[in-house]
Design a protein around this motif. Structure first.
Motif, PDB file in Angstrom:
ATOM      1  N   THR A  23       0.832  -1.211   0.000  1.00  0.00           N
ATOM      2  CA  THR A  23       0.000   0.000   0.000  1.00  0.00           C
ATOM      3  C   THR A  23       0.865   1.260   0.000  1.00  0.00           C
ATOM      4  N   LYS A  24       2.028   1.193   0.647  1.00  0.00           N
ATOM      5  CA  LYS A  24       2.943   2.341   0.644  1.00  0.00           C
ATOM      6  C   LYS A  24       3.476   2.599  -0.770  1.00  0.00           C
ATOM      7  N   LYS A  29      -0.150   5.170   0.623  1.00  0.00           N
ATOM      8  CA  LYS A  29      -0.950   5.263   1.838  1.00  0.00           C
ATOM      9  C   LYS A  29      -0.370   4.340   2.904  1.00  0.00           C
ATOM     10  N   ASP A  30      -0.732   4.614   4.136  1.00  0.00           N
ATOM     11  CA  ASP A  30      -0.370   3.747   5.259  1.00  0.00           C
ATOM     12  C   ASP A  30      -1.576   2.879   5.574  1.00  0.00           C
ATOM     13  N   THR A  47      -8.564  -1.237   0.910  1.00  0.00           N
ATOM     14  CA  THR A  47      -7.951  -0.078   0.245  1.00  0.00           C
ATOM     15  C   THR A  47      -8.709   0.251  -1.038  1.00  0.00           C
TER      16      THR A  47
END
Length: 192
Positions: A23-24, A29-30, A47
């Protein structure tokens, strides 16, 4: 020395936070700020990117398969140490201040590595429960319970202690989900 080495390597493999990494890299995003804040595959699905969700699932399964299969081939007497340490690595990853996932995908990798039949029993139990309820958490709990139940029914109680311990650990990692299930507040999962 073998015990320690196998344990550490399995823990470090298990602690690779693929949901967090993917996701990073791809969403910037975190994952800990999304949905439940969990780094596992179910939350990765939240997500909105199913590819990341399924990639997290496959990678979380694989990070257990690699050390457990290696141990099964070279140090078969240490297979349960490798399995437990890989699982604990996912749940308590050193890279994320020991706050990780719930360990289900990693446990699936462990089961298929120890005995393909165990992996199939878990998968069938999970799918039947999920199709009936759409609750990923309940499916994981039933799937985890299915292994010691199977061993008891078949009278094959060898190593049943390990699988009971694993069920208790998964029960522990799902304690918040269990509260929400009891209160009918648990969210359903869409994997399609």
């Amino acid at each position: 020395m073998d015990n320690f080495t196998i344990g550490i390597i399995s823990y470090l493999m298990g602690s690779i936070p693929f949901g967090f990494i993917l996701t990073k890299i791809f969403l910037k995003k975190d994952i800990r700020d999304i949905g439940s804040g969990n780094i596992g595959a179910t939350n990765a699905l939240r997500t909105g990117n199913k590819l990341i969700g399924f990639a997290t699932l496959i990678l979380d399964i694989s990070k257990a398969i690699i050390p457990v299969i290696y141990t099964k081939i070279h140090f078969p007497e240490l297979i349960f140490i490798a399995s437990l340490c890989a699982f604990l690595g996912h749940v308590f990853p050193i890279w994320l201040k020991f706050k990780g996932g719930k360990g289900v995908a990693t446990y699936v990798g462990i089961l298929f590595s120890i005995n393909i039949l165990f992996g199939l029993i878990f998968a069938i139990s999970w799918v039947i429960t999920f199709v009936s309820t759409k609750y990923s958490s309940l499916s994981s709990l039933i799937g985890s319970l299915s292994i010691p139940v199977y061993l008891l029914i078949t009278g094959n109680a060898n190593n049943i202690t390990f699988f009971i311990i694993m069920f208790v650990l998964i029960f522990f990692t799902h304690r918040e989900n269990i509260k929400r299930l009891k209160n009918k507040e648990e969210s359903k999962t869409n994997i399609y």
